[in-house]
Design a protein around this motif. Sequence first.
Motif, PDB file in Angstrom:
ATOM      1  N   ALA A 137      54.668 -13.400   5.433  1.00  0.00           N
ATOM      2  CA  ALA A 137      53.768 -14.118   4.519  1.00  0.00           C
ATOM      3  C   ALA A 137      52.317 -13.987   4.971  1.00  0.00           C
ATOM      4  O   ALA A 137      51.419 -13.762   4.153  1.00  0.00           O
ATOM      5  N   LYS A 138      52.084 -14.095   6.277  1.00  0.00           N
ATOM      6  CA  LYS A 138      50.725 -13.937   6.798  1.00  0.00           C
ATOM      7  C   LYS A 138      50.224 -12.518   6.574  1.00  0.00           C
ATOM      8  O   LYS A 138      49.064 -12.304   6.248  1.00  0.00           O
ATOM      9  N   PHE A 139      51.111 -11.541   6.774  1.00  0.00           N
ATOM     10  CA  PHE A 139      50.716 -10.143   6.597  1.00  0.00           C
ATOM     11  C   PHE A 139      50.287  -9.884   5.155  1.00  0.00           C
ATOM     12  O   PHE A 139      49.260  -9.257   4.907  1.00  0.00           O
ATOM     13  N   TYR A 140      51.053 -10.389   4.198  1.00  0.00           N
ATOM     14  CA  TYR A 140      50.682 -10.229   2.790  1.00  0.00           C
ATOM     15  C   TYR A 140      49.371 -10.943   2.489  1.00  0.00           C
ATOM     16  O   TYR A 140      48.549 -10.459   1.711  1.00  0.00           O
ATOM     17  N   TYR A 141      49.168 -12.097   3.119  1.00  0.00           N
ATOM     18  CA  TYR A 141      47.910 -12.822   2.943  1.00  0.00           C
ATOM     19  C   TYR A 141      46.750 -11.982   3.451  1.00  0.00           C
ATOM     20  O   TYR A 141      45.717 -11.860   2.797  1.00  0.00           O
ATOM     21  N   TRP A 142      46.886 -11.376   4.633  1.00  0.00           N
ATOM     22  CA  TRP A 142      45.835 -10.537   5.190  1.00  0.00           C
ATOM     23  C   TRP A 142      45.507  -9.372   4.263  1.00  0.00           C
ATOM     24  O   TRP A 142      44.355  -9.047   4.039  1.00  0.00           O
ATOM     25  N   ILE A 143      46.559  -8.752   3.730  1.00  0.00           N
ATOM     26  CA  ILE A 143      46.343  -7.615   2.823  1.00  0.00           C
ATOM     27  C   ILE A 143      45.591  -8.070   1.577  1.00  0.00           C
ATOM     28  O   ILE A 143      44.675  -7.396   1.112  1.00  0.00           O
ATOM     29  N   SER A 144      45.940  -9.238   1.036  1.00  0.00           N
ATOM     30  CA  SER A 144      45.242  -9.728  -0.162  1.00  0.00           C
ATOM     31  C   SER A 144      43.772 -10.016   0.143  1.00  0.00           C
ATOM     32  O   SER A 144      42.901  -9.765  -0.674  1.00  0.00           O
ATOM     33  N   ARG A 145      43.485 -10.526   1.347  1.00  0.00           N
ATOM     34  CA  ARG A 145      42.095 -10.797   1.735  1.00  0.00           C
ATOM     35  C   ARG A 145      41.298  -9.501   1.840  1.00  0.00           C
ATOM     36  O   ARG A 145      40.143  -9.443   1.448  1.00  0.00           O
ATOM     37  N   ILE A 146      41.935  -8.463   2.366  1.00  0.00           N
ATOM     38  CA  ILE A 146      41.270  -7.167   2.489  1.00  0.00           C
ATOM     39  C   ILE A 146      40.966  -6.611   1.106  1.00  0.00           C
ATOM     40  O   ILE A 146      39.881  -6.096   0.849  1.00  0.00           O
ATOM     41  N   SER A 174      38.065 -15.996  17.926  1.00  0.00           N
ATOM     42  CA  SER A 174      37.024 -16.242  16.935  1.00  0.00           C
ATOM     43  C   SER A 174      37.420 -15.665  15.574  1.00  0.00           C
ATOM     44  O   SER A 174      38.362 -14.865  15.469  1.00  0.00           O
ATOM     45  N   ILE A 175      36.695 -16.053  14.551  1.00  0.00           N
ATOM     46  CA  ILE A 175      36.970 -15.554  13.200  1.00  0.00           C
ATOM     47  C   ILE A 175      36.824 -14.035  13.159  1.00  0.00           C
ATOM     48  O   ILE A 175      37.657 -13.336  12.580  1.00  0.00           O
ATOM     49  N   GLN A 176      35.776 -13.521  13.798  1.00  0.00           N
ATOM     50  CA  GLN A 176      35.554 -12.076  13.797  1.00  0.00           C
ATOM     51  C   GLN A 176      36.662 -11.350  14.546  1.00  0.00           C
ATOM     52  O   GLN A 176      37.126 -10.299  14.124  1.00  0.00           O
ATOM     53  N   GLU A 177      37.122 -11.932  15.641  1.00  0.00           N
ATOM     54  CA  GLU A 177      38.216 -11.316  16.401  1.00  0.00           C
ATOM     55  C   GLU A 177      39.498 -11.289  15.575  1.00  0.00           C
ATOM     56  O   GLU A 177      40.221 -10.300  15.587  1.00  0.00           O
ATOM     57  N   ARG A 178      39.757 -12.387  14.839  1.00  0.00           N
ATOM     58  CA  ARG A 178      40.945 -12.424  13.973  1.00  0.00           C
ATOM     59  C   ARG A 178      40.848 -11.368  12.878  1.00  0.00           C
ATOM     60  O   ARG A 178      41.815 -10.674  12.574  1.00  0.00           O
ATOM     61  N   LYS A 179      39.648 -11.240  12.296  1.00  0.00           N
ATOM     62  CA  LYS A 179      39.450 -10.250  11.232  1.00  0.00           C
ATOM     63  C   LYS A 179      39.643  -8.834  11.780  1.00  0.00           C
ATOM     64  O   LYS A 179      40.301  -8.007  11.158  1.00  0.00           O
ATOM     65  N   TYR A 195      41.411  -7.948  14.369  1.00  0.00           N
ATOM     66  CA  TYR A 195      42.844  -7.793  14.650  1.00  0.00           C
ATOM     67  C   TYR A 195      43.610  -7.508  13.366  1.00  0.00           C
ATOM     68  O   TYR A 195      44.449  -6.606  13.310  1.00  0.00           O
ATOM     69  N   MET A 196      43.278  -8.257  12.317  1.00  0.00           N
ATOM     70  CA  MET A 196      43.931  -8.089  11.024  1.00  0.00           C
ATOM     71  C   MET A 196      43.689  -6.676  10.479  1.00  0.00           C
ATOM     72  O   MET A 196      44.611  -6.002  10.036  1.00  0.00           O
ATOM     73  N   LEU A 197      42.452  -6.224  10.543  1.00  0.00           N
ATOM     74  CA  LEU A 197      42.121  -4.892  10.042  1.00  0.00           C
ATOM     75  C   LEU A 197      42.839  -3.793  10.823  1.00  0.00           C
ATOM     76  O   LEU A 197      43.347  -2.838  10.241  1.00  0.00           O
ATOM     77  N   SER A 198      42.905  -3.948  12.127  1.00  0.00           N
ATOM     78  CA  SER A 198      43.583  -2.917  12.929  1.00  0.00           C
ATOM     79  C   SER A 198      45.086  -2.909  12.657  1.00  0.00           C
ATOM     80  O   SER A 198      45.703  -1.844  12.614  1.00  0.00           O
ATOM     81  N   MET A 199      45.660  -4.090  12.452  1.00  0.00           N
ATOM     82  CA  MET A 199      47.095  -4.165  12.167  1.00  0.00           C
ATOM     83  C   MET A 199      47.410  -3.522  10.802  1.00  0.00           C
ATOM     84  O   MET A 199      48.378  -2.771  10.670  1.00  0.00           O
ATOM     85  N   ILE A 200      46.576  -3.787   9.815  1.00  0.00           N
ATOM     86  CA  ILE A 200      46.802  -3.205   8.482  1.00  0.00           C
ATOM     87  C   ILE A 200      46.634  -1.693   8.539  1.00  0.00           C
ATOM     88  O   ILE A 200      47.417  -0.945   7.958  1.00  0.00           O
ATOM     89  N   ALA A 201      45.628  -1.220   9.265  1.00  0.00           N
ATOM     90  CA  ALA A 201      45.434   0.227   9.412  1.00  0.00           C
ATOM     91  C   ALA A 201      46.633   0.859  10.116  1.00  0.00           C
ATOM     92  O   ALA A 201      47.093   1.939   9.728  1.00  0.00           O
ATOM     93  N   ASP A 202      47.145   0.175  11.134  1.00  0.00           N
ATOM     94  CA  ASP A 202      48.324   0.669  11.858  1.00  0.00           C
ATOM     95  C   ASP A 202      49.524   0.748  10.926  1.00  0.00           C
ATOM     96  O   ASP A 202      50.271   1.733  10.929  1.00  0.00           O
TER      97      ASP A 202
END
Length: 95
Positions: free
Chosen positions: A36-45, A2-7, A9-16
């Motif tokens: 590229a996806k990792f940088y995208y996640w960071i920009s979204r945060i 789900s979208i929330q699960e992806r978010k 996961y993204m937050l935990s990966m960035i914190a890690d």
Amino acid sequence: MSIQERKDYMLSMIADWQQSGKSKKAYCAENGVDEAKFYYWISRIKESDKSAVGFLTIDKDKAGKHRDVEIIYPNGVRIKVGNDLGLLSQLVRLY
């Protein structure tokens, strides 16, 4: 996923990554993450953090006492503080 699960996961990966002390490139290579996806996640945060910048008012309850305060960090760490707002200010500075 789900979208929330992806978010989450993204937050935990960035914190890690932040706690690892490694460069983004090294972290991605070690963990099999597309850079590229990792940088995208960071920009979204960063975008979502801009709206959360500032101070919150902590109201008193009807009896004139401060309410309990709970801080939830993106990596899932929770800090719950009772009526001792001095302690809360110490915790916020530490993290």
